[in-house]
Design a protein around this motif. Structure first.
Motif, PDB file in Angstrom:
ATOM      1  N   SER A   1      -4.827   6.306  -4.169  1.00  0.00           N
ATOM      2  CA  SER A   1      -4.054   5.880  -5.327  1.00  0.00           C
ATOM      3  C   SER A   1      -2.654   6.466  -5.218  1.00  0.00           C
ATOM      4  O   SER A   1      -2.424   7.431  -4.476  1.00  0.00           O
ATOM      5  N   PRO A   2      -1.680   5.911  -5.949  1.00  0.00           N
ATOM      6  CA  PRO A   2      -0.317   6.488  -5.911  1.00  0.00           C
ATOM      7  C   PRO A   2      -0.283   7.965  -6.285  1.00  0.00           C
ATOM      8  O   PRO A   2       0.471   8.748  -5.683  1.00  0.00           O
TER       9      PRO A   2
ATOM     10  N   SER B   1       0.844  11.043  -3.811  1.00  0.00           N
ATOM     11  CA  SER B   1       1.926  11.943  -4.196  1.00  0.00           C
ATOM     12  C   SER B   1       1.484  13.394  -4.129  1.00  0.00           C
ATOM     13  O   SER B   1       2.286  14.281  -3.793  1.00  0.00           O
ATOM     14  N   ILE B   2       0.212  13.660  -4.436  1.00  0.00           N
ATOM     15  CA  ILE B   2      -0.306  15.028  -4.357  1.00  0.00           C
ATOM     16  C   ILE B   2      -0.319  15.521  -2.921  1.00  0.00           C
ATOM     17  O   ILE B   2      -0.056  16.701  -2.643  1.00  0.00           O
ATOM     18  N   TYR B   3      -0.586  14.611  -1.965  1.00  0.00           N
ATOM     19  CA  TYR B   3      -0.633  15.017  -0.558  1.00  0.00           C
ATOM     20  C   TYR B   3       0.727  14.965   0.134  1.00  0.00           C
ATOM     21  O   TYR B   3       1.017  15.774   1.012  1.00  0.00           O
ATOM     22  N   TYR B   4       1.579  13.988  -0.264  1.00  0.00           N
ATOM     23  CA  TYR B   4       2.796  13.750   0.497  1.00  0.00           C
ATOM     24  C   TYR B   4       4.077  13.696  -0.335  1.00  0.00           C
ATOM     25  O   TYR B   4       5.165  13.868   0.207  1.00  0.00           O
TER      26      TYR B   4
ATOM     27  N   ALA C   1       6.035  20.029  -5.710  1.00  0.00           N
ATOM     28  CA  ALA C   1       5.977  20.849  -6.922  1.00  0.00           C
ATOM     29  C   ALA C   1       4.806  21.823  -6.873  1.00  0.00           C
ATOM     30  O   ALA C   1       4.933  22.998  -7.261  1.00  0.00           O
ATOM     31  N   ILE C   2       3.649  21.348  -6.385  1.00  0.00           N
ATOM     32  CA  ILE C   2       2.467  22.211  -6.278  1.00  0.00           C
ATOM     33  C   ILE C   2       2.735  23.363  -5.310  1.00  0.00           C
ATOM     34  O   ILE C   2       2.429  24.531  -5.604  1.00  0.00           O
TER      35      ILE C   2
END
Length: 572
Positions: free
Chosen positions: A456-457, A461-464, A470-471
């Motif tokens: 999913s988008p 975004s969490i991976y790339y 931010a994380i």
């Protein structure tokens, strides 16, 4: 703190020259060295995995942003403190809220990530499916389980889940999430037990709310989270037993050794202490069974019990408590290992005594070409036939490789320094502790590549994407804040050892988590490196970081009060 001394000294300074006092000073000095080195490393260096292949990259350009994140995180905690929130929330309530948060978000992350077991996890799950099956390739001589019998407890757990419930991977992800919740609860309660402060315990809870690897690791089919949860509960039970012993000492006051034997415990205290010693030993044994590196937890707890025995050597009853706790730890661990290994040998016919020798892992840890990370050496001497595995041969070759690497280090000391610095930073300076890598591998022994699955988008975004950045920056600042604050706490605790302020003095009974972390750092200097191995260290540092943050906020309030910029302290 011994029965023979009681609370005889009420002066602002206590002159104590005994074995335990000297031991506390030495141990705290070692911990300070570790915290100094590691806090500097995390402040100037960040380790990441740009292509999710397991190959790390060190960056030395993030320091200004990390400092800004540290200040922002501290400012949030300071404002919560100024508003009195940290003093008002009951510790059990915030610990329970943390446990629910970690469990729910762990399950939600597992559903969002939608991954499968890979690499070692895949082998473990396949071995669990074929446990007890005649002719299974996983249980042939020289195959996976015989080389790594320390995985047997987790294999049996996965097998039991498959037999009783089915959908084993989903269930194991939920167990990981639940273990993270229980871990968070235990750490908050451990903080409260060690330092007897609602404010400090609540700071620890808020810190853990921001440690996202505890959520991300729910997808990792490995016993890391389960073993760490058991370790935290073992230390909590040990702390509770020591608290009751300390309370009894305060009630009894100064007494001669003979009367100490009769008056050291009431019946109620005796049963209370026995119950928590037993719980501590059982949890420590379970932690070690699920992950053999948790032997370091056992060592830390043993040091604490020995220190308690030395402090109370003139009181036979309390010396026997220390001895009994040590015996309980040993019996539970030996019985647990014997039971698991014996059952596996009976059902599968493997020989658990033929495990891969420790020298093989140290040989990888000294390998220059891989910066101390995994090299594949554990499978490299079989000449295409795993059943020819010979642990003695692996040990011989590993020792030769170690000797060669040490000789090269002696000849090229500067190169050796760079090697160990790089290895250390790769272990301790990864903000995510490999928790995102574990669910997004771009390499695979099979045709299915995890990083190429449909995303999913939000997941992408969490991976790339920007969420990932931010994380990483948030956790980078979190690491440094925890390390620096823990260093402040240890420095303060060092000074307090000569004072009659037991609320901050870092006596031996408050050092089990810190000793474990310092031992972890020393151990992985020579062992095969992975950032996931050091993740438990950050969790166990949280209680001390909370003490440091509480002290810093108090000093800030004092400075502001003297300048007329605030009316009262933030703490009561």
């Amino acid at each position: 703190m011994s029965c023979s001394k009681g609370n005889a000294s009420t002066n602002s300074k206590i002159k104590r020259v005994d074995v335990c006092w000297a031991t506390e000073k030495i141990l705290l000095a070692c911990c300070m060295l570790f915290l100094c080195v590691t806090s500097i490393a995390t402040l100037v260096c960040t380790s990441t995995y740009p292509d999710y292949s397991g190959t790390f990259m060190l960056s030395f350009t993030t320091t200004p942003l990390v400092i800004a994140v540290i200040l922002l995180q501290f400012a949030v905690l300071y404002m919560l403190d100024r508003q009195g929130i940290l003093k008002r929330i009951p510790v059990r309530k915030i610990a329970f809220a943390l446990a629910v948060y970690l469990t729910m978000f762990g399950v939600a992350w597992a559903a969002l990530a939608d991954v499968w077991p890979e690499w070692d996890s895949s082998a473990i799950f396949d071995a669990a499916s074929e446990f007890g099956v005649v002719g299974s390739r996983f249980y042939e001589p020289g195959r996976y389980v015989e080389r790594f019998p320390h995985q047997l407890a987790y294999i049996l757990l996965v097998h039991a889940v498959e037999v009783t419930v089915g959908h084993r991977y989903v269930v194991m992800e939920c167990i990981n999430a639940l273990a993270a919740g229980l871990l968070g609860y235990a750490i908050v309660m451990l903080t409260s037990a060690l330092f007897t402060s609602r404010r400090v315990a609540n700071i620890a809870a808020f810190l853990l709310f921001g440690f996202f690897p505890l959520v991300f690791y729910s997808t990792f089919a490995y016993p890391n989270m389960i073993s760490l949860a058991f370790a935290a509960w073992a230390m909590l039970f040990q702390a509770k037993a020591l608290i009751r012993l300390r309370e009894d000492e305060g009630r009894n006051g100064k007494m001669a050794p003979a009367s100490c034997v009769r008056q050291a415990f009431t019946m109620q205290s005796r049963m209370y202490v026995i119950r928590y010693i037993a719980g501590s030993a059982l949890c420590a044994a379970a932690s070690y069974l699920f992950k053999s590196s948790m032997l370091l937890v056992l060592v830390a707890m043993v040091v604490v019990w020995i220190g308690y025995g030395l402090r109370n050597w003139r009181c036979l009853a309390r010396s026997f408590v220390s001895l009994g706790a040590l015996v309980a730890l040993m019996v539970c661990c030996v019985a647990g290992v014997s039971t698991i290994n014996g059952y596996a040998e009976l059902r599968t016919g493997i020989d658990t005594s033929r495990a891969m020798p420790s020298s093989a892992y140290i040989a990888m840890g000294f390998n220059h070409d891989s910066n101390g990370w995994y090299t594949g050496f554990l499978w490299s001497l079989d000449e295409g036939d795993e059943t020819t595995y010979d642990p003695a041969r692996y040990d011989e070759v590993a020792r030769q490789l170690i000797a060669e690497e040490i000789s090269r280090m002696v000849e090229q000391p500067l190169d050796a320094l760079v090697f160990f610095a790089t290895k250390y930073c790769s272990e301790w300076c990864d903000p995510t502790s490999e928790s995102l890598l574990a669910s997004n591998w771009s390499t695979s022994p099979s045709d299915l590549v995890m990083s190429e699955r449909a995303m999913s988008p939000l997941l992408k975004s969490i991976y790339y994407g920007p969420v990932h950045q931010a994380i990483v920056f948030f956790l980078d600042g979190w690491q440094s804040l925890v390390l620096i604050s823990a260093l402040v706490a240890v420095l303060r605790g060092w000074r307090a050892l000569n004072r009659a302020d037991e609320g901050i003095a870092f006596t031996i009974d408050r050092l089990a988590p810190m000793l474990y972390v310092a031992g972890l750092a020393l151990f992985y200097v020579v062992w095969e490196a992975k950032a996931q191995y050091t993740m438990p260290g950050y969790v166990m540092l949280v209680p001390y970081a909370a003490v440091g943050i509480a002290y810093i906020t108090k000093r800030i309030d004092t400075a502001l009060l003297h300048r007329g910029l605030c009316r009262t302290h933030s703490r009561g």
